[in-house]
Design a protein around this motif. Structure first.
Motif, PDB file in Angstrom:
ATOM      1  N   TYR A   1       0.957  -1.205  -0.127  1.00  0.00           N
ATOM      2  CA  TYR A   1       0.073   0.298  -0.060  1.00  0.00           C
ATOM      3  C   TYR A   1       0.720   1.299  -0.047  1.00  0.00           C
ATOM      4  O   TYR A   1       0.527   2.372  -0.755  1.00  0.00           O
ATOM      5  N   PHE A   2       1.959   1.188   0.711  1.00  0.00           N
ATOM      6  CA  PHE A   2       2.991   2.259   0.608  1.00  0.00           C
ATOM      7  C   PHE A   2       3.553   2.683  -0.632  1.00  0.00           C
ATOM      8  O   PHE A   2       3.620   3.496  -1.267  1.00  0.00           O
ATOM      9  N   TRP A   3       4.040   1.314  -1.244  1.00  0.00           N
ATOM     10  CA  TRP A   3       4.685   1.497  -2.744  1.00  0.00           C
ATOM     11  C   TRP A   3       3.889   2.181  -3.548  1.00  0.00           C
ATOM     12  O   TRP A   3       3.954   2.971  -4.451  1.00  0.00           O
ATOM     13  N   PHE A   4       2.505   1.606  -3.744  1.00  0.00           N
ATOM     14  CA  PHE A   4       1.533   1.497  -4.741  1.00  0.00           C
ATOM     15  C   PHE A   4       0.651   2.839  -4.569  1.00  0.00           C
ATOM     16  O   PHE A   4       0.658   3.712  -5.617  1.00  0.00           O
ATOM     17  N   ALA A   5       0.291   3.264  -3.298  1.00  0.00           N
ATOM     18  CA  ALA A   5      -0.610   4.306  -3.268  1.00  0.00           C
ATOM     19  C   ALA A   5      -0.212   5.557  -2.713  1.00  0.00           C
ATOM     20  O   ALA A   5      -0.517   6.677  -2.949  1.00  0.00           O
ATOM     21  N   CYS A   6       1.130   5.445  -2.356  1.00  0.00           N
ATOM     22  CA  CYS A   6       1.731   6.880  -1.712  1.00  0.00           C
ATOM     23  C   CYS A   6       2.854   7.210  -2.429  1.00  0.00           C
ATOM     24  O   CYS A   6       3.799   8.315  -2.142  1.00  0.00           O
TER      25      CYS A   6
ATOM     26  N   GLU B   1     -12.361   4.498   4.065  1.00  0.00           N
ATOM     27  CA  GLU B   1     -11.654   4.731   3.299  1.00  0.00           C
ATOM     28  C   GLU B   1     -11.361   5.947   2.056  1.00  0.00           C
ATOM     29  O   GLU B   1     -12.444   6.289   1.725  1.00  0.00           O
ATOM     30  N   LEU B   2     -10.212   6.454   1.977  1.00  0.00           N
ATOM     31  CA  LEU B   2      -9.975   7.702   1.159  1.00  0.00           C
ATOM     32  C   LEU B   2      -9.547   7.274  -0.339  1.00  0.00           C
ATOM     33  O   LEU B   2     -10.040   7.633  -1.426  1.00  0.00           O
ATOM     34  N   TRP B   3      -8.569   6.428  -0.555  1.00  0.00           N
ATOM     35  CA  TRP B   3      -7.707   6.486  -1.697  1.00  0.00           C
ATOM     36  C   TRP B   3      -8.586   5.627  -2.795  1.00  0.00           C
ATOM     37  O   TRP B   3      -8.409   6.344  -3.710  1.00  0.00           O
ATOM     38  N   MET B   4      -9.220   4.678  -2.364  1.00  0.00           N
ATOM     39  CA  MET B   4      -9.948   3.930  -3.513  1.00  0.00           C
ATOM     40  C   MET B   4     -11.307   4.484  -3.708  1.00  0.00           C
ATOM     41  O   MET B   4     -11.526   4.781  -4.788  1.00  0.00           O
ATOM     42  N   ARG B   5     -11.753   5.066  -2.453  1.00  0.00           N
ATOM     43  CA  ARG B   5     -12.917   5.855  -2.510  1.00  0.00           C
ATOM     44  C   ARG B   5     -12.754   7.057  -3.742  1.00  0.00           C
ATOM     45  O   ARG B   5     -13.769   7.506  -4.492  1.00  0.00           O
ATOM     46  N   ALA B   6     -11.534   7.369  -3.782  1.00  0.00           N
ATOM     47  CA  ALA B   6     -11.391   8.663  -4.733  1.00  0.00           C
ATOM     48  C   ALA B   6     -11.473   7.956  -6.092  1.00  0.00           C
ATOM     49  O   ALA B   6     -11.888   9.041  -7.257  1.00  0.00           O
ATOM     50  N   TRP B   7     -10.889   6.771  -6.453  1.00  0.00           N
ATOM     51  CA  TRP B   7     -11.241   6.225  -7.675  1.00  0.00           C
ATOM     52  C   TRP B   7     -12.708   6.291  -8.157  1.00  0.00           C
ATOM     53  O   TRP B   7     -13.023   6.186  -9.099  1.00  0.00           O
ATOM     54  N   GLY B   8     -13.332   5.944  -7.134  1.00  0.00           N
ATOM     55  CA  GLY B   8     -14.910   5.822  -7.342  1.00  0.00           C
ATOM     56  C   GLY B   8     -15.507   7.107  -7.702  1.00  0.00           C
ATOM     57  O   GLY B   8     -16.204   7.179  -8.571  1.00  0.00           O
ATOM     58  N   ASP B   9     -15.000   8.157  -7.067  1.00  0.00           N
ATOM     59  CA  ASP B   9     -15.225   9.830  -7.439  1.00  0.00           C
ATOM     60  C   ASP B   9     -14.817   9.992  -8.857  1.00  0.00           C
ATOM     61  O   ASP B   9     -15.663  10.646  -9.634  1.00  0.00           O
TER      62      ASP B   9
ATOM     63  N   TRP C   1      -4.981  13.906  -2.963  1.00  0.00           N
ATOM     64  CA  TRP C   1      -4.063  15.048  -2.714  1.00  0.00           C
ATOM     65  C   TRP C   1      -3.548  14.750  -0.899  1.00  0.00           C
ATOM     66  O   TRP C   1      -2.590  14.980  -0.555  1.00  0.00           O
ATOM     67  N   ARG C   2      -4.667  14.404  -0.285  1.00  0.00           N
ATOM     68  CA  ARG C   2      -4.354  14.198   1.056  1.00  0.00           C
ATOM     69  C   ARG C   2      -3.540  12.860   1.473  1.00  0.00           C
ATOM     70  O   ARG C   2      -2.949  12.857   2.321  1.00  0.00           O
ATOM     71  N   VAL C   3      -3.659  12.027   0.414  1.00  0.00           N
ATOM     72  CA  VAL C   3      -2.986  10.790   0.444  1.00  0.00           C
ATOM     73  C   VAL C   3      -1.613  10.634  -0.117  1.00  0.00           C
ATOM     74  O   VAL C   3      -1.095   9.683  -0.341  1.00  0.00           O
ATOM     75  N   HIS C   4      -1.175  11.690  -0.702  1.00  0.00           N
ATOM     76  CA  HIS C   4      -0.181  11.935  -1.716  1.00  0.00           C
ATOM     77  C   HIS C   4       0.130  11.071  -2.755  1.00  0.00           C
ATOM     78  O   HIS C   4       1.079  10.553  -3.241  1.00  0.00           O
ATOM     79  N   ASP C   5      -1.253  10.991  -3.404  1.00  0.00           N
ATOM     80  CA  ASP C   5      -1.234  10.134  -4.663  1.00  0.00           C
ATOM     81  C   ASP C   5      -1.181  11.017  -5.903  1.00  0.00           C
ATOM     82  O   ASP C   5      -2.263  11.491  -6.281  1.00  0.00           O
ATOM     83  N   ARG C   6       0.009  11.407  -6.451  1.00  0.00           N
ATOM     84  CA  ARG C   6       0.348  12.379  -7.245  1.00  0.00           C
ATOM     85  C   ARG C   6      -0.340  11.924  -8.808  1.00  0.00           C
ATOM     86  O   ARG C   6      -0.964  12.732  -9.276  1.00  0.00           O
ATOM     87  N   LEU C   7      -0.133  10.616  -9.073  1.00  0.00           N
ATOM     88  CA  LEU C   7      -0.496  10.070 -10.264  1.00  0.00           C
ATOM     89  C   LEU C   7      -1.965  10.210 -10.260  1.00  0.00           C
ATOM     90  O   LEU C   7      -2.787  10.847 -11.259  1.00  0.00           O
TER      91      LEU C   7
END
Length: 688
Positions: free
Chosen positions: A410-415, A553-561, A589-595
C-alpha cells in the motif's frame, strides 16, 4: 493571472528554528556565487555550521529561484543507491514510471530556475557526484548548494570552506554563545562584566558553533566560571593521546563528550540506543526500540524530555505529531557508545521488528478512517522503513525481507514510491526461491507496482509470469483483474472484458484482501468506461464509493469519485462531474497520490469546458501538465497524448484564440503542485 498565483513552486525549506548569528561575509559570498556558479559546496569539519549556513543562504536567495528551493537531507540515507529516490521524494516527484528515475527528475526540475540544497553528502559522496553531474548537464537552470566534509569533485564545483566563528570579545562566537545562553537561561545577559569569561569559553571551544550551543545549555546547571573550569579539566580527561585527531575535531568530540558525561547513566544509555534511528522517531518507537535492561519503557518519555533540555535531542511538532531527532554528529557519538556497549545488533533488530510491526498495522488499517494518518506516518518514517528493509536484506533472513517488502504494497503503490518498492522487491526475490506466503505476496506486490501507464507490456509480462508460477505451484491467482486493466489502458477493451473474471483470493490476507475486492470494482468501472457504458460505469463506481465509505477509506473511494466524474462527462452532466472530480482530487492529494491527482485534473478540464468556463479549463490543462510532471509521467501531460486531450485542446483554442489559450495553459503550468491543486479545487492559490 497574478504573479503570486504563477510562482507556486516555493519548495520545502524548513523555517529556521532560532535566530541566525554572524557569517555576514560568508552569506554575501554564497549569494554572489549562486548568481554565476552552478555548484557551490560548503566544506568543513562536523559541527562548524555548514548546514545552518546553507539553509540561511537558501532562505536569503528565495526570490532568485522561482522554480523552487528544495532541501534534501542525506544524513539519514544509508544506501547510496537510493540517493536519486531521496532527491525525488524531497522535490515531490512521485515514482510511478519504469523509465530511469534520474531522467524523470531532470524533466521535473526543468523550467523556472530551481535550487537544490544537498545537505551532508560525505557518506554518499560518489553517488552525489554522479547525480549532481547528471542533473547539471540536463537542467541548465539548476543551481546546487551542497554541504560536505569533502568536495564532490564535480567539474565546475566552487568550494567554500566554512571556518569556526571569530573569537574576539566582540565577534560572532561570543554573540552566538550569548544568544543561545539567553534562550536556555532567560536571566542570562551578556555584560561588560562577563564578556571576557564568555570569550574564554568560546576560545576553549575553538569557536565551533555546535560546541558553543552545547556548552551554552550547561549554564542551566553551572555559573559561567564553573563552566569554564569544567571545560578545561574535562578537555584534558576526555582527549586520548592514543587517538590523535585534528584539533577542531578533537574539540568538538570533547564538547559532546562532556555533555555525555553530564548525563545520567540512563540518559546515556537512551542516547546510545536512539542512534539506530534514521530521520527521527516518535515516543512509541523509542519506547519499543530502546527499552530493556535498566531502562523501562515508562521512563523513556521523561528521559527524552531531559535529553531535549540538554540539546542532545531536538523536538519537532506538537500533539500527536511530536517527533525527535539528533544532529548527525551527536548521533555518531551515540552510535560509537552503543558499539562499545555491545548492544548494536540487538537494538538494530528491535528497530527492524518495530517497523515490521508498523508495516503490518498500516496494512491492516489502510482501508479505513486512518488511511490518511497511515500515509503521513509512513512518509514521515520513510528513512526508518528504508533502514529496516536494508537490515532485512543484509541479515541472513531473506524471507523477512520478502514479508516486509510485500506487506508495504500500500505504501509503494498508493503513496507514490513504486520505483523504490520494485527495487526492494527485486533484491529480496533474487535471494529466495521459496514457496511460502511471503514469496507469493512479494511477487503479487511486485506486479502491482509494475502496473503503470508508462510500460504496460512489462506489466502484462509480469502478470503472465505470475499466472505461470501460480499454476506450477498451485497457488491462488490474483492476476486477471490487473491484466485486464493493462489491456484496457491500451484500448483493448474487448479482449480485457474476456480476460476479466471474478476476483480470486488475495495472497496475503489482512487489509489486502479487502483492497483487492475494491480494486476489482475499480477495474470493472474502468472497463465499462472504456466501452462507453457510462450508466453502468456510474453504478459500479457508486458501489465502490459505498463500500469505501463503510470503511472510512479515502484512496480507493477517490477512484470511485473519479469514475462517477468520468461518467458525468460521458452523460453530459458537467456539474456532477465537477463535484465528484473535486472530491476525488481533494482525497488523492491528502494521501499523496500524485498520479491519481493528475488523472482527476484531466477530468476537471473537461468538466469546466463543458460548463462554459474555457479560460479556467485552459489553466487547468496547464495544471494537469504540471501534475503529470509531479507524478513522473510528463508524457501523459502532452497535448497530443489522447483523443480526449486533443479534442479539448481544439475546443479551447477555438473558444479563446491561440494566444490567450497558450497564455492560460502557461499560467496553470507555472503553478507549483500545491497551488495548482488549490486552483483545481475552486480556490485562489496562496501567494508565495
Amino acid at each position: 493571472m497574478a504573479a503570486s498565483v504563477r510562482n507556486g513552486r516555493s519548495g520545502n525549506l524548513p523555517a529556521e528554528a532560532n535566530a541566525f548569528i554572524g557569517r555576514t561575509d560568508e552569506l554575501t559570498e554564497i549569494s554572489g556565487l549562486l548568481g554565476h556558479t552552478r555548484l557551490v559546496t560548503l566544506t568543513g569539519p562536523g559541527g562548524v555550521g555548514k548546514s545552518r549556513l546553507a539553509l540561511r543562504a537558501a532562505h536569503a536567495a528565495r526570490r532568485a529561484f522561482p522554480g523552487g528551493m528544495w532541501l534534501v537531507e542525506l544524513s539519514e540515507l544509508r544506501n547510496p543507491d537510493l540517493l536519486t529516490n531521496a532527491v525525488a521524494q524531497a522535490t515531490r516527484l512521485t515514482e510511478q514510471t519504469l523509465r530511469p528515475l534520474l531522467e524523470g527528475l531532470c524533466e521535473h526540475l526543468a523550467g523556472a530556475p530551481p535550487l537544490l540544497l544537498l545537505d551532508t553528502c560525505e557518506h554518499v559522496l560518489d553517488e552525489c557526484a554522479r547525480v549532481v553531474q547528471e542533473l547539471l548537464a540536463h537542467v541548465p537552470e539548476l543551481r546546487v548548494l551542497a554541504t560536505s566534509r569533502q568536495p564532490l569533485g564535480v567539474p565546475g564545483e566552487h568550494l567554500l570552506t566554512v571556518a569556526p566563528l571569530p573569537l574576539g570579545e566582540w565577534d560572532d562566537a561570543v554573540a552566538l554563545f550569548a544568544a543561545r545562553a539567553s534562550a536556555a537561561v532567560p536571566s542570562f545577559a551578556l555584560t561588560d562584566a562577563n564578556r571576557a569569561g564568555v570569550a574564554a569559553v568560546c576560545a576553549r571551544l575553538d569557536g565551533i558553533p555546535l560546541a558553543l550551543e552545547l556548552a551554552a545549555v550547561r549554564l542551566r546547571g553551572f555559573p559561567l566560571d564553573r563552566l569554564l573550569e569544567g571545560l578545561g579539566s574535562r578537555f584534558d580527561l576526555l582527549v586520548s593521546p592514543a587517538r590523535p585527531r585534528l584539533a577542531r575535531h578533537q574539540t568538538l568530540r570533547t564538547a559532546i563528550g562532556w555533555s555525555h558525561e553530564l548525563c545520567t547513566p540512563l540518559e546515556r544509555l537512551l542516547w546510545a540506543r536512539l542512534s539506530v534511528f534514521a530521520g527521527g522517531w516518535d515516543v512509541e518507537a523509542a519506547e519499543f526500540v530502546c527499552h530493556g535492561g535498566p531502562l523501562d519503557a515508562e521512563e523513556i518519555l521523561a528521559l527524552l524530555a531531559s535529553l531535549t533540555e540538554k540539546s542532545i535531542v531536538t523536538r519537532e511538532g506538537d500533539g500527536a505529531a511530536v517527533r525527535y531527532r539528533m544532529l548527525d554528529t551527536v548521533r555518531s557519538f551515540g552510535a560509537e557508545w552503543l558499539g562499545g556497549l555491545g548492544e548494536e545488533e540487538a537494538v538494530r533488530r528491535r528497530h527492524r521488528d518495530y517497523f515490521r510491526w508498523t508495516a503490518r498495522q498500516g496494512e491492516a488499517e489502510w482501508l479505513g478512517p486512518g488511511q490518511r494518518m497511515w500515509a503521513e506516518r509512513l512518509t514521515a518514517e520513510h528513512a526508518n522503513v528504508r533502514l529496516a528493509m536494508e537490515e532485512c536484506l543484509t541479515a541472513a533472513e531473506p524471507e523477512t525481507a520478502l514479508e516486509l517488502a510485500g506487506t508495504l504494497w500500500y505504501f509503494w503503490f498508493a503513496c507514490g514510491f513504486a520505483e523504490e518498492g520494485r527495487g526492494y522487491l527485486e533484491r529480496a526475490l533474487r535471494r529466495t526461491h521459496g514457496l511460502g506466503p511471503e514469496h507469493t505476496l512479494a511477487i503479487w506486490t511486485h506486479r502491482l507496482v509494475t502496473v503503470v501507464p508508462d510500460d504496460l507490456d512489462a506489466a502484462e509480462s509480469v502478470s503472465a509470469a505470475y499466472v505461470w508460477l501460480a499454476e506450477e505451484r498451485q497457488l491462488p491467482v490474483p492476476a486477471l483483474p490487473l491484466t485486464g486493466a493493462s489491456l484496457a489502458v491500451r484500448g483493448e477493451s474487448a479482449r480485457s472484458a474476456v480476460l476479466y473474471g471474478s476476483a480470486p483470493q488475495w495472497p496475503g490476507g489482512g487489509g489486502g484482501a479487502e483492497f483487492y475486492q475494491l480494486l476489482t470494482l475499480a477495474v470493472q468501472a474502468y472497463l465499462l468506461a472504456g466501452q462507453g457504458a457510462f450508466e453502468r460505469c456510474a453504478a459500479v463506481a457508486e458501489r465502490l464509493r459505498a463500500d469505501c465509505a463503510k470503511r472510512g477509506e479515502l484512496w480507493m473511494r477517490a477512484w470511485g469519485d473519479f469514475f462517477v466524474s468520468l461518467s458525468g462527462i460521458g452523460l453530459g452532466r458537467p456539474d456532477e462531474a465537477l463535484r465528484s472530480g473535486r472530491e476525488a482530487l481533494a482525497a488523492k492529494w491528502r494521501v499523496h497520490d500524485r498520479l491519481g491527482a493528475a488523472a482527476v485534473t484531466d477530468l476537471l478540464v473537461a468538466a469546466q469546458a463543458c460548463r462554459g468556463e474555457p479560460l479556467l479549463a485552459a489553466q487547468l490543462l496547464g495544471v494537469s501538465r504540471r501534475l503529470w510532471y509531479a507524478a513522473g509521467l510528463p508524457r501523459l501531460g502532452n497535448s497530443e497524448t489522447t483523443v480526449f486531450r486533443r479534442e479539448y485542446v481544439r475546443r479551447l483554442r477555438a473558444a479563446l484564440g491561440n494566444a490567450r489559450f497558450t497564455e492560460a495553459v502557461c499560467e496553470g503550468h507555472e503553478l507549483g503542485p500545491d497551488a495548482a491543486v488549490t486552483l483545481a479545487l475552486g480556490g485562489a492559490p496562496e501567494p508565495v
